[in-house]
Write a protein that holds these residues in place. Structure first.
Motif, mmCIF file in Angstrom:
data_model
loop_
_atom_site.group_PDB
_atom_site.id
_atom_site.type_symbol
_atom_site.label_atom_id
_atom_site.label_comp_id
_atom_site.label_asym_id
_atom_site.label_seq_id
_atom_site.Cartn_x
_atom_site.Cartn_y
_atom_site.Cartn_z
ATOM 1 N N UNK A 111 0.835 -1.207 0.000
ATOM 2 C CA UNK A 111 0.000 0.000 0.000
ATOM 3 C C UNK A 111 0.870 1.256 0.000
ATOM 4 N N UNK A 112 1.926 1.223 0.802
ATOM 5 C CA UNK A 112 2.816 2.383 0.875
ATOM 6 C C UNK A 112 3.493 2.619 -0.474
ATOM 7 N N UNK A 113 3.867 1.535 -1.151
ATOM 8 C CA UNK A 113 4.503 1.681 -2.477
ATOM 9 C C UNK A 113 3.524 2.356 -3.438
ATOM 10 N N UNK A 114 2.259 1.967 -3.373
ATOM 11 C CA UNK A 114 1.253 2.590 -4.263
ATOM 12 C C UNK A 114 1.170 4.086 -3.982
ATOM 13 N N UNK A 115 1.196 4.452 -2.702
ATOM 14 C CA UNK A 115 1.105 5.876 -2.347
ATOM 15 C C UNK A 115 2.347 6.631 -2.829
ATOM 16 N N UNK A 116 3.504 5.989 -2.750
ATOM 17 C CA UNK A 116 4.731 6.644 -3.210
ATOM 18 C C UNK A 116 4.721 6.811 -4.733
ATOM 19 N N UNK A 117 4.193 5.811 -5.424
ATOM 20 C CA UNK A 117 4.073 5.942 -6.890
ATOM 21 C C UNK A 117 3.128 7.096 -7.209
ATOM 22 N N UNK A 118 2.039 7.188 -6.451
ATOM 23 C CA UNK A 118 1.067 8.270 -6.685
ATOM 24 C C UNK A 118 1.713 9.635 -6.454
ATOM 25 N N UNK A 119 2.652 9.685 -5.513
ATOM 26 C CA UNK A 119 3.294 10.958 -5.192
ATOM 27 C C UNK A 119 4.446 11.267 -6.153
ATOM 28 N N UNK A 120 4.731 10.333 -7.059
ATOM 29 C CA UNK A 120 5.830 10.560 -8.001
ATOM 30 C C UNK A 120 7.189 10.380 -7.350
ATOM 31 N N UNK A 121 7.225 9.655 -6.215
ATOM 32 C CA UNK A 121 8.503 9.506 -5.506
ATOM 33 C C UNK A 121 9.181 8.158 -5.773
ATOM 34 N N UNK A 122 8.628 7.365 -6.720
ATOM 35 C CA UNK A 122 9.228 6.045 -6.935
ATOM 36 C C UNK A 122 10.126 6.022 -8.164
ATOM 37 N N UNK A 123 10.242 7.144 -8.834
ATOM 38 C CA UNK A 123 11.166 7.247 -9.977
ATOM 39 C C UNK A 123 10.695 6.541 -11.228
ATOM 40 N N UNK A 124 9.390 6.365 -11.387
ATOM 41 C CA UNK A 124 8.895 5.614 -12.539
ATOM 42 C C UNK A 124 8.774 6.450 -13.809
ATOM 43 N N UNK A 125 8.745 7.762 -13.685
ATOM 44 C CA UNK A 125 8.489 8.581 -14.871
ATOM 45 C C UNK A 125 7.039 8.507 -15.296
ATOM 46 N N UNK A 126 6.214 7.968 -14.456
ATOM 47 C CA UNK A 126 4.772 7.881 -14.714
ATOM 48 C C UNK A 126 4.068 8.033 -13.375
ATOM 49 N N UNK A 127 3.022 8.811 -13.389
ATOM 50 C CA UNK A 127 2.312 9.063 -12.143
ATOM 51 C C UNK A 127 0.821 8.894 -12.375
ATOM 52 N N UNK A 128 0.184 8.016 -11.626
ATOM 53 C CA UNK A 128 -1.251 7.842 -11.841
ATOM 54 C C UNK A 128 -2.020 9.064 -11.355
ATOM 55 N N UNK A 129 -3.138 9.328 -11.997
ATOM 56 C CA UNK A 129 -4.024 10.394 -11.506
ATOM 57 C C UNK A 129 -4.875 9.877 -10.361
ATOM 58 N N UNK A 130 -5.081 8.569 -10.360
ATOM 59 C CA UNK A 130 -5.828 8.014 -9.224
ATOM 60 C C UNK A 130 -5.418 6.580 -8.955
ATOM 61 N N UNK A 131 -5.705 6.153 -7.723
ATOM 62 C CA UNK A 131 -5.411 4.784 -7.304
ATOM 63 C C UNK A 131 -6.713 4.001 -7.258
ATOM 64 N N UNK A 132 -6.667 2.786 -7.783
ATOM 65 C CA UNK A 132 -7.814 1.878 -7.634
ATOM 66 C C UNK A 132 -7.344 0.722 -6.746
ATOM 67 N N UNK A 133 -7.814 0.723 -5.512
ATOM 68 C CA UNK A 133 -7.347 -0.216 -4.496
ATOM 69 C C UNK A 133 -8.348 -1.349 -4.337
#
Ligand SMILES: Nc1ncnc2c1ncn2[C@@H]1O[C@H](COP(=O)(O)OP(=O)(O)O[C@H]2O[C@H](CO)[C@@H](O)[C@H](O)[C@H]2O)[C@@H](O)[C@H]1O
Length: 524
Positions: A162-184
Motif C-alpha cells: 500500500x505504501x509503495x502505491x502511495x509513493x508511486x502516486x506521489x511521483x517519488x518512486x522514480x517511474x516517470x509515470x504518475x497515476x491520476x488516481x489509485x484503484x485499491x
C-alpha cells in the motif's frame, strides 16, 4: 490547481515499454496550423490509473479477486491507461522473468525498501512488480503459509504494498509515470489511501471491497512499524485492533463493492462486519456504490480449451459429453440423474456445511454431487467424508484446479451456492454461461445475477431446509426437458461481460478527478 496540472503533464510522457502514449495529438493542417476539433467528437478524458491488487489470475489466484484483477484493468484499457501493481511472488517472477527494475520505494518506519520492476503481459497490459524477496518470494498462497496459518508478517507485507502505491502516486518512486488516481482492492491495498493523505498527497483513491469479511486486522502495537501517525490511530481503530480496510474506507474518495445488493446490505448490522455505521455514512454522502462484476470472454463453452467437448445453447449432446468426462474424473459411474456441482473456497461464507447436510437427500433422489475446493480444514474434512460415505454418488477433490472447475461448470446440471453472504459471486455466472443452473441463497450479488425460476433458483434463507426446497425444484425442472432447455438457454444469455462495469468505474474515476481538480492544491 497547480499540482493537478503538473500531474497531468507528467502523466502524458510516453512510455517506451508500454508502447506509444495514448495522448491524442491536436489536429494540424499542412502548414502546422491547429485545426478546429471535428464536430461532435470530444477527445476521451485521460485517466491514468494504478490498479493495486494482491492477486491476479494471470499469475496466481485464491478466489474471485484474482479473476477481477485480471479482467477489469484490461476492460478499462479503452478509456484509461490502467497499470497493475502486484507483489513479486514467485509465481509473478516466474511468469515475467526478471522484470526490469525501473524504480525504488524507500524504507518507511518498519516497512523495508523495495525495488519496482516493470513488464508488460503479452497483450500489452502494463504491470509493475513490487520486488522484495524477504517479503514476497515464498511458497504458499499470498496470505497463508503452507500450514494454513496467516503469514506472521502480513501487516508489514501488505502495508509495504500500500505504501509503495502511495509513493508511486506521489511521483517519488522514480517511474516517470504518475497515476491520476489509485484503484485499491480489498484490505491488502486499502491502506494506500491513508498513506496518501497522511503524507499530504491529493491523489484520490477508489477502494473496491470484494469481501468485507476480510478486513486485515492486526494488533494495535504494529502501528509504529507501519508508520501510522500517532494522530491518525483512530482512522484504523477497530475494537482495539488496526483495520486496514477501515483506514481505506476513511480515506478513499469513493468506495464501491461488487453488487448493488451487497452495497445496501453492508450498511446494515447483519452484513456490515462492524463497519456498517461508517459505510452507512459513506452511502448517505454518495461515497458508496455497487458495481456488478462481469466475467471475461474466456468463459465460452464454444471455445474453452479446458472442456472435453465444446457446445452451444441447445447442443446438449456436447454438454452431456462433459458430464461423462467429469464423472470419469471423479470416479463416478454414468447415470441418468442430475449432476450437482460445488466449486468454491471451502469457508463458512459459502454454506458448504448446508450442502453437506443436503447431499444425502440429493443422492437418495438419484442425483450425484461433485465438489472441488480448498479452505477451512474442518470443511475440507466434511466434504472428503461425504465422498467416502457415498461412493459412486459423491466425488470430491480437495485442491484448486481451474481446468477441472471449468469442466465441472460445463458438465453439471446444477451449481450449489447457498452462500450466507455473497458480495457478487462469479461461480454462479460461470455456471450460467456453461448452462449449469445455480441454486443460490438470495443474498448480495446472487440476488442481482440469478433470476428465480428463469436463470436459476433462489432460496430465501441460508438454511439446509431452504436449500433442500431449492434442490427439489431443480429435480422437478430436470424431469421437464422443455423447461430445462428454456432455463439453460436463458442462463447462457444472462448479461455478464465487463463492458458495463468498466463504464461505471470510468464514470466514478471522472467524478473523482473532477472533484480533485476543484480542491486547492496541496503538496504531494
Ligand atoms: N478449488 C477451486 N478450484 C478451481 N477454481 C476455484 C476453486 N475454488 C474457487 N474457485 C474459483 O474461484 C473463484 C471464486 O470466485 P467467487 O467470486 O465465487 O468467490 P470469492 O469468495 O473467492 O470472491 C470474492 O470476490 C469476488 C470478486 O469480486 C466476489 O465475486 C465474491 O462475492 C467475493 O466473495 C471462481 O472463479 C471459482 O470458480
Amino acid at each position: 490547481m497547480a499540482a493537478v496540472a503538473l500531474r497531468r503533464l507528467d502523466a502524458d510522457s510516453p512510455s517506451a515499454e508500454f508502447g506509444p502514449t495514448r495522448k491524442r495529438l491536436p489536429l494540424r493542417d499542412a502548414r502546422g496550423r491547429f485545426l478546429p476539433k471535428p464536430p461532435g467528437r470530444r477527445p476521451a478524458p485521460r485517466r491514468d490509473v494504478l490498479f493495486v491488487t494482491s492477486e491476479m489470475s494471470d499469475f496466481l489466484k485464491t478466489g474471485g479477486l484474482g479473476d477481477v484483477a485480471a479482467a477489469l484493468p484490461r476492460a478499462l484499457q479503452g478509456g484509461c491507461d490502467a497499470r497493475v501493481l502486484i507483489p513479486g511472488y514467485p509465481a509473478v517472477l516466474r511468469r515475467l522473468g526478471e522484470p526490469r527494475v525501473v524504480g525504488r520505494v524507500r524504507a518507511h518506519a518498519g516497512l523495508p525498501e523495495c525495488a519496482i520492476g516493470r513488464a508488460a503481459l503479452p497483450d500489452g497490459l502494463p504491470v509493475y512488480v513490487l520486488v522484495n524477496p524477504a517479503l514476497f518470494e515464498r511458497d504458499g498462497s499470498p496470505y497463508v503459509a503452507p500450514d494454513g496459518s496467516d503469514w506472521s508478517d502480513n501487516a508489514i507485507r501488505f502495508a509495504t504494498l500500500a505504501h509503495a502505491a502511495a509513493e508511486i502516486a506521489a511521483g517519488r518512486a522514480g517511474l516517470g509515470w504518475r497515476p491520476q488516481l489509485l484503484h485499491l482492492n480489498d484490505w491488502p491495498g486499502a491502506l494506500a489511501a491513508a498513506y496518501v493523505s497522511w503524507r499530504g498527497g491529493d491523489t484520490p483513491s477508489l477502494l473496491t471491497i470484494h469481501n468485507l469479511a476480510y478486513q486485515g486486522l492486526f494488533p494495535a502495537g504494529a502501528a509504529a512499524a507501519l508508520g501510522v501517525p500517532k494522530t491518525a490511530l483512530a482512522d484504523l481503530e477497530f475494537h482495539g485492533q488496526l483495520s486496514f480496510l477501515r483506514g481505506g474506507i476513511v480515506h478513499a474518495a469513493h468506495v464501491n463493492t461488487v453488487s448493488a445488493s451487497y452495497a445496501r446490505q453492508i450498511t446494515e448490522p447483519a452484513h456490515g462486519c462492524g463497519l456498517d455505521r461508517l459505510l452507512a455514512r459513506c452511502a448517505a454522502t454518495g461515497r458508496l456504490s455497487g458495481i456488478l462484476n462481469g466475467i471475461d470472454a474466456s468463459w465460452d463453452p464454444r471455445t474453452d480449451p479446458h472442456l472435453h467437448a465444446h457446445f452451444a445453447a441447445g447442443d446438449w449432446q456436447g454438454k452431456r459429453a462433459n458430464a461423462r468426462q467429469v464423472r470419469r474424473e471423479f470416479g463416478l459411474p454414468d447415470a441418468t440423474g442430475p449432476l450437482f456441482a460445488l466449486v468454491s473456497r471451502l469457508v463458512h461464507q459459502k454454506g458448504v456445511d448446508l450442502i453437506c447436510e443436503v447431499a444425502p437427500q440429493i443422492v437418495a433422489a438419484g442425483g450425484q454431487v461433485v465438489a472441488i475446493g480448498t479452505g477451512e480444514p474442518r470443511l475440507e474434512r466434511e466434504v472428503a467424508a461425504l465422498a467416502r460415505r457415498f461412493p459412486g454418488r459423491v466425488g470430491a477433490h480437495i485442491g484448486f484446479e481451474e481446468g477441472l472447475a471449468r469442466r465441472m461448470f460445463a458438465g453439471s446440471d446444477f451449481l450449489l451456492m447457498p452462500s450466507r453472504f455473497e458480495p457478487c459471486g462469479l461461480s454462479q455466472m460461470y455456471a450460467q454461461r456453461f448452462a449449469s443452473l445455480p441454486i443460490v441463497h438470495a443474498t448480495g450479488g446472487l440476488i442481482d445475477t440469478v433470476e428465480d425460476g428463469v436463470t436459476g433458483f433462489q432460496c430465501r434463507e441460508a438454511t439446509a431446509d431452504a436449500l433442500r426446497r431449492g434442490v427439489q425444484r431443480a429435480f422437478r425442472v430436470y424431469r421437464l426437458p422443455g423447461l430445462l432447455d428454456a432455463m439453460r438457454r436463458a442462463a447462457m444469455r444472462a448479461p455478464a461481460g465487463w463492458d458495463a462495469a468498466a463504464r461505471q468505474y470510468q464514470a466514478h474515476y471522472d467524478r473523482m478527478l473532477a472533484a480533485a481538480a476543484m480542491r486547492p492544491a496541496v503538496a504531494a
